[in-house]
Design an enzyme around this catalytic site. Sequence first.
Site, mmCIF file in Angstrom:
data_model
loop_
_atom_site.group_PDB
_atom_site.id
_atom_site.type_symbol
_atom_site.label_atom_id
_atom_site.label_comp_id
_atom_site.label_asym_id
_atom_site.label_seq_id
_atom_site.Cartn_x
_atom_site.Cartn_y
_atom_site.Cartn_z
ATOM 1 N N ASP A 64 0.870 -1.175 0.000
ATOM 2 C CA ASP A 64 0.000 0.000 0.000
ATOM 3 C C ASP A 64 0.905 1.222 0.000
ATOM 4 O OD1 ASP A 64 -1.714 2.102 0.458
ATOM 5 O OD2 ASP A 64 -2.625 1.269 2.269
ATOM 6 N N VAL A 65 0.997 1.912 -1.142
ATOM 7 C CA VAL A 65 1.956 3.012 -1.254
ATOM 8 C C VAL A 65 1.596 4.194 -0.363
ATOM 9 C CG1 VAL A 65 2.623 2.365 -3.603
ATOM 10 C CG2 VAL A 65 0.815 4.085 -3.258
ATOM 11 N N ASN A 91 4.000 4.413 -10.562
ATOM 12 C CA ASN A 91 2.818 4.367 -11.406
ATOM 13 C C ASN A 91 1.492 4.321 -10.648
ATOM 14 O OD1 ASN A 91 1.210 3.565 -13.930
ATOM 15 N ND2 ASN A 91 1.025 1.706 -12.677
ATOM 16 N N TYR A 159 -7.653 15.091 -8.964
ATOM 17 C CA TYR A 159 -6.700 14.423 -9.840
ATOM 18 C C TYR A 159 -5.752 15.433 -10.481
ATOM 19 C CZ TYR A 159 -5.010 11.059 -13.312
ATOM 20 O OH TYR A 159 -4.221 10.234 -14.081
ATOM 21 N N LYS A 163 -1.632 15.652 -10.031
ATOM 22 C CA LYS A 163 -0.676 15.492 -11.125
ATOM 23 C C LYS A 163 0.187 16.738 -11.314
ATOM 24 C CE LYS A 163 -1.683 11.254 -11.985
ATOM 25 N NZ LYS A 163 -0.708 10.171 -11.670
#
Length: 254
Positions: A64-65, A91, A159, A163
């Site tokens: 789990d990042v 990713n 989002y 980014k």
Amino acid sequence: MTHTPSPQIALVTGAGSGIGRAVALGLLDDGWRVVLAGRRAEPLQTLAVEAEARGQAALAVPTDVTDPASVEALFGTIEKTFGRLDLLFNNAGVNAPAVPMDELPLDKWFSVINTNVTGVYLCARAAFGLMRRQAPQGGRIINNGSISAHTPRPFSAPYTASKHAVSGLTKALALDGRPFHIVASQIDIGNALTELSERMTRGVLQANGTVATEPMMDARHVADAVRHIAALPLSTNVLNMTVMASAMPFVGRG
């Protein structure tokens, strides 16, 4: 006698499906030993078994990042197993429902930021530390950005913000990594066809309020782009690359 270099070690997060899986398969075909990280153990293990059947080397490590302890355990496994890391493809990412921001539950905001920003940072931080202390020193970090790192779609504030943050982190990594032979890249992807993006083939909300279908591209072309960057010597870098379906509404969006 010709010296054969040891296989290089790569880590792909979000490797169980979509772009992560395509990139992992491409790196395996190029002779990398690939560590497969993701939240779901089953698709990681399936991919590792497929690789083994082809005589390739893949190690599945459910991770789990967003959890610092989970990321620390992942990199502990990499260092213990291989002693080094040459490539991180950062990713793993999530999105949020396309609704006006005042209608979006706050837990969706935190989910996107925790995965797309904090998760990317935690993995980059751990990779940076390992690449800095290993011998020979150095390595490459490739962050998965997005077309949204440049301009938003309607109702995409979480989002898009995440980014844009990745873009800043990539530049900071590229700068801070210079003394340690650590290079950083960002690949901004537009309309790669995966399980998550398949819905876009049925129509996407446009800036003028209409809903329109958009051209898509095969995820293997993204994998090919990552493979190209990964094959470069550390003396050469692609800082930013945009890979997109040619006719998608990005240039001229809005």
